[in-house]
Write a protein that holds these residues in place. Structure first.
Motif, PDB file in Angstrom:
ATOM      1  N   VAL A 181       0.839  -1.201   0.000  1.00  0.00           N
ATOM      2  CA  VAL A 181       0.000   0.000   0.000  1.00  0.00           C
ATOM      3  C   VAL A 181       0.877   1.256   0.000  1.00  0.00           C
ATOM      4  O   VAL A 181       1.824   1.365   0.788  1.00  0.00           O
ATOM      5  CB  VAL A 181      -0.913   0.007   1.248  1.00  0.00           C
ATOM      6  CG1 VAL A 181      -1.610   1.355   1.416  1.00  0.00           C
ATOM      7  CG2 VAL A 181      -1.940  -1.116   1.155  1.00  0.00           C
ATOM      8  N   CYS A 182       0.573   2.169  -0.917  1.00  0.00           N
ATOM      9  CA  CYS A 182       1.209   3.487  -0.930  1.00  0.00           C
ATOM     10  C   CYS A 182       0.097   4.478  -0.628  1.00  0.00           C
ATOM     11  O   CYS A 182      -0.818   4.649  -1.439  1.00  0.00           O
ATOM     12  CB  CYS A 182       1.821   3.757  -2.294  1.00  0.00           C
ATOM     13  SG  CYS A 182       2.449   5.442  -2.476  1.00  0.00           S
ATOM     14  N   CYS A 183       0.125   5.074   0.549  1.00  0.00           N
ATOM     15  CA  CYS A 183      -0.979   5.954   0.945  1.00  0.00           C
ATOM     16  C   CYS A 183      -0.483   7.072   1.840  1.00  0.00           C
ATOM     17  O   CYS A 183       0.162   6.836   2.859  1.00  0.00           O
ATOM     18  CB  CYS A 183      -2.043   5.137   1.684  1.00  0.00           C
ATOM     19  SG  CYS A 183      -3.470   6.137   2.157  1.00  0.00           S
ATOM     20  N   GLY A 184      -0.791   8.286   1.446  1.00  0.00           N
ATOM     21  CA  GLY A 184      -0.389   9.446   2.239  1.00  0.00           C
ATOM     22  C   GLY A 184      -1.368  10.584   2.043  1.00  0.00           C
ATOM     23  O   GLY A 184      -2.578  10.350   1.952  1.00  0.00           O
ATOM     24  N   GLY A 185      -0.851  11.790   1.968  1.00  0.00           N
ATOM     25  CA  GLY A 185      -1.755  12.924   1.879  1.00  0.00           C
ATOM     26  C   GLY A 185      -1.094  14.164   1.317  1.00  0.00           C
ATOM     27  O   GLY A 185       0.042  14.131   0.834  1.00  0.00           O
ATOM     28  N   ILE A 186      -1.871  15.243   1.408  1.00  0.00           N
ATOM     29  CA  ILE A 186      -1.415  16.545   0.915  1.00  0.00           C
ATOM     30  C   ILE A 186      -1.476  17.530   2.076  1.00  0.00           C
ATOM     31  O   ILE A 186      -2.490  17.574   2.784  1.00  0.00           O
ATOM     32  CB  ILE A 186      -2.334  17.070  -0.219  1.00  0.00           C
ATOM     33  CG1 ILE A 186      -2.531  16.007  -1.307  1.00  0.00           C
ATOM     34  CG2 ILE A 186      -1.785  18.347  -0.814  1.00  0.00           C
ATOM     35  CD1 ILE A 186      -3.432  16.452  -2.450  1.00  0.00           C
ATOM     36  N   VAL A 187      -0.442  18.285   2.254  1.00  0.00           N
ATOM     37  CA  VAL A 187      -0.499  19.347   3.256  1.00  0.00           C
ATOM     38  C   VAL A 187      -0.409  20.701   2.546  1.00  0.00           C
ATOM     39  O   VAL A 187       0.105  20.795   1.429  1.00  0.00           O
ATOM     40  CB  VAL A 187       0.600  19.204   4.343  1.00  0.00           C
ATOM     41  CG1 VAL A 187       0.402  17.929   5.141  1.00  0.00           C
ATOM     42  CG2 VAL A 187       1.979  19.204   3.738  1.00  0.00           C
ATOM     43  N   GLY A 188      -1.004  21.714   3.187  1.00  0.00           N
ATOM     44  CA  GLY A 188      -0.999  23.043   2.579  1.00  0.00           C
ATOM     45  C   GLY A 188      -2.283  23.336   1.827  1.00  0.00           C
ATOM     46  O   GLY A 188      -2.322  24.214   0.958  1.00  0.00           O
ATOM     47  N   MET A 189      -3.352  22.600   2.159  1.00  0.00           N
ATOM     48  CA  MET A 189      -4.644  22.858   1.482  1.00  0.00           C
ATOM     49  C   MET A 189      -5.529  23.769   2.321  1.00  0.00           C
ATOM     50  O   MET A 189      -6.735  23.828   2.098  1.00  0.00           O
ATOM     51  CB  MET A 189      -5.383  21.537   1.223  1.00  0.00           C
ATOM     52  CG  MET A 189      -4.630  20.593   0.309  1.00  0.00           C
ATOM     53  SD  MET A 189      -5.674  19.236  -0.288  1.00  0.00           S
ATOM     54  CE  MET A 189      -5.943  18.319   1.219  1.00  0.00           C
ATOM     55  N   GLY A 190      -4.953  24.402   3.348  1.00  0.00           N
ATOM     56  CA  GLY A 190      -5.744  25.251   4.238  1.00  0.00           C
ATOM     57  C   GLY A 190      -6.263  24.484   5.434  1.00  0.00           C
ATOM     58  O   GLY A 190      -7.071  24.993   6.220  1.00  0.00           O
ATOM     59  N   GLU A 191      -5.800  23.249   5.590  1.00  0.00           N
ATOM     60  CA  GLU A 191      -6.235  22.436   6.736  1.00  0.00           C
ATOM     61  C   GLU A 191      -5.574  22.931   8.022  1.00  0.00           C
ATOM     62  O   GLU A 191      -4.581  23.646   7.987  1.00  0.00           O
ATOM     63  CB  GLU A 191      -5.890  20.949   6.486  1.00  0.00           C
ATOM     64  CG  GLU A 191      -4.422  20.552   6.643  1.00  0.00           C
ATOM     65  CD  GLU A 191      -3.503  20.989   5.498  1.00  0.00           C
ATOM     66  OE1 GLU A 191      -4.013  21.393   4.443  1.00  0.00           O
ATOM     67  OE2 GLU A 191      -2.271  20.943   5.673  1.00  0.00           O
ATOM     68  N   GLU A 192      -6.130  22.482   9.147  1.00  0.00           N
ATOM     69  CA  GLU A 192      -5.553  22.822  10.459  1.00  0.00           C
ATOM     70  C   GLU A 192      -4.526  21.754  10.836  1.00  0.00           C
ATOM     71  O   GLU A 192      -4.540  20.647  10.294  1.00  0.00           O
ATOM     72  CB  GLU A 192      -6.649  22.817  11.538  1.00  0.00           C
ATOM     73  CG  GLU A 192      -7.822  23.733  11.275  1.00  0.00           C
ATOM     74  CD  GLU A 192      -7.470  25.191  11.516  1.00  0.00           C
ATOM     75  OE1 GLU A 192      -6.526  25.452  12.295  1.00  0.00           O
ATOM     76  OE2 GLU A 192      -8.139  26.056  10.915  1.00  0.00           O
TER      77      GLU A 192
END
Ligand code: SAM
Ligand code: DTB
Ligand code: SF4
Length: 341
Positions: A187-198
């Motif tokens: 499994v390759c799974c992560g995310g994105i930061v800098g989308m205006g999230e807290e």
């Protein structure tokens, strides 16, 4: 130090709240216990089907709903994919990741992708694909064709996800991840930061990944590439230290995974990237393009790795008996750009 799947959200938040140097020290200590220091895994991306996607992911230049000026492209021919994979291998990549702008693959298209996977595998490269949502049967077909990794990101926390995408739900993503696992793929799974999230959203994303029954083998941490025409075009820039913290917390929580410093490197200084490697990143996308947006040029990356004395990690099945465990990046006057033994 042990690998845990029972992290609490409070513990994850405590890691984020550590003084920056303490967090980096902790991450680098974990890194040295579980990973080979000073090495980086090299993946190259190819968009095999570009644009005209029916989904509405607010960050994505490939959604048909946003006018980003992107030229859509049908599924590539097998021959073209083979040429690109061979070139990626020659330039030093050990994994070839094929990305398609699908909500989920249609049977006719999946058959063609299976042939691409067989072809790339026959070159001796690790294979990865990201094609959207999968049924358990599709996941099994991909596995049987030789797919080593499936990339499917959770992107952010469940709460913030609803503000970013309306055309599917978080559980859809989790179901696909389960299908990938059940089929026996990495499994390759992560995310994105800098989308205006807290900060809370970043903590929740990593908490969910770190409490899956088995951690993903690969965790891409993307910094949002702000593409003109997407709803997130003007998202506020993230404090770079918060990006590094996210990498470091991922490393502490998931000691055995490869943390990939993914999208966004073109906007990062060499020094910031070095901090990410110190924080435990040990994989990159290599090559001048991600899927549709830019990535640092390979000569620059090679020079950065020489300056930091970081070597390329061999792919699965490599090196052959007697060969060195890592490959140094080519000297500046070498004839080709390829990483050399
Ligand atoms: N359509 C499939 C899907 O969404 O799963 C596969 C391709 S999609 C482009 C793969 C991943 O790229 C997304 O999940 C997202 O994490 C990342 N991505 C897309 N646009 C991005 C951007 N502008 N900045 C950073 N990451 C991005
Ligand atoms: C991932 O986490 N990041 C890659 C890959 N997996 C497929 C994609 C980044 C895409 C950035 C925007 C683009 O180039 O279109
Ligand atoms: Fe489509 Fe994937 Fe882009 Fe979402 S991230 S719009 S599903 S290509």
């Amino acid at each position: 130090m042990t690998v845990r799947n029972d992290w609490t959200l409070a513990e994850v938040k405590e890691l984020f709240a550590l003084p920056f140097m303490d967090l980096l020290f902790r991450a680098q200590s974990v890194h040295r216990c579980f990973q080979v220091p000073n090495t980086v895994q090299i993946s190259t991306l190819l968009s095999i089907k570009t644009g005209a996607c029916p989904e509405d992911c607010a960050y994505c230049p490939q959604s048909a709903r946003f006018d980003t000026g992107l030229e859509p492209q049908e599924l590539l021919e097998l021959k073209e994919v083979a040429v690109r994979a061979r070139a990626a291998k020659e330039s030093g990549a050990t994994r070839f990741c094929m990305g398609a702008a699908y909500r989920s693959p249609k049977p006719k298209d999946l058959r063609k992708v299976l042939a691409m996977i067989r072809e790339v595998k026959s070159l001796g490269m690790e294979t990865c694909a990201t094609l959207g949502m999968l049924t358990p049967e599709q996941a099994q077909e991909l596995k049987d064709a030789g797919l080593d990794y499936y990339n499917h990101n959770l992107d952010t926390s469940p709460q913030y996800y609803k503000k970013i995408i309306s055309t599917r739900i978080y559980q859809d993503r989790l179901d696909t991840l389960q299908a990938v696992r059940d089929a026996g793929m990495n499994v390759c799974c992560g995310g994105i930061v800098g989308m205006g999230e807290e900060a809370q959203d970043r903590a929740e994303l990593l908490h969910i990944l770190a409490t899956l029954p088995a951690h993903p083998e690969s965790v891409p941490i993307n910094q949002l590439v702000r593409v003109a025409g997407t709803p997130l075009e003007r998202a506020a820039a993230l404090d770079p230290f918060d990006f590094v913290r996210t990498v470091a917390v991922a490393r502490v929580l998931m000691p055995r995974c490869h943390v990939r410093l993914s999208a966004g490197r073109s906007e990062m200084s060499d020094e910031l990237q070095a901090l990410c490697f110190l924080a435990g990143a040990n994989s990159i996308f290599y090559g001048e393009k991600l899927l549709t947006t830019g990535n640092p040029d390979t000569a620059h990356d090679q020079s950065l790795f020489r300056r930091l004395k970081i070597a390329a990690e061999p792919g699965a099945g490599q090196p052959a008996a007697g060969a060195p465990a890592v490959r140094a990046f080519a000297a500046p006057h070498a004839e080709s750009n390829a990483a050399t033994v």
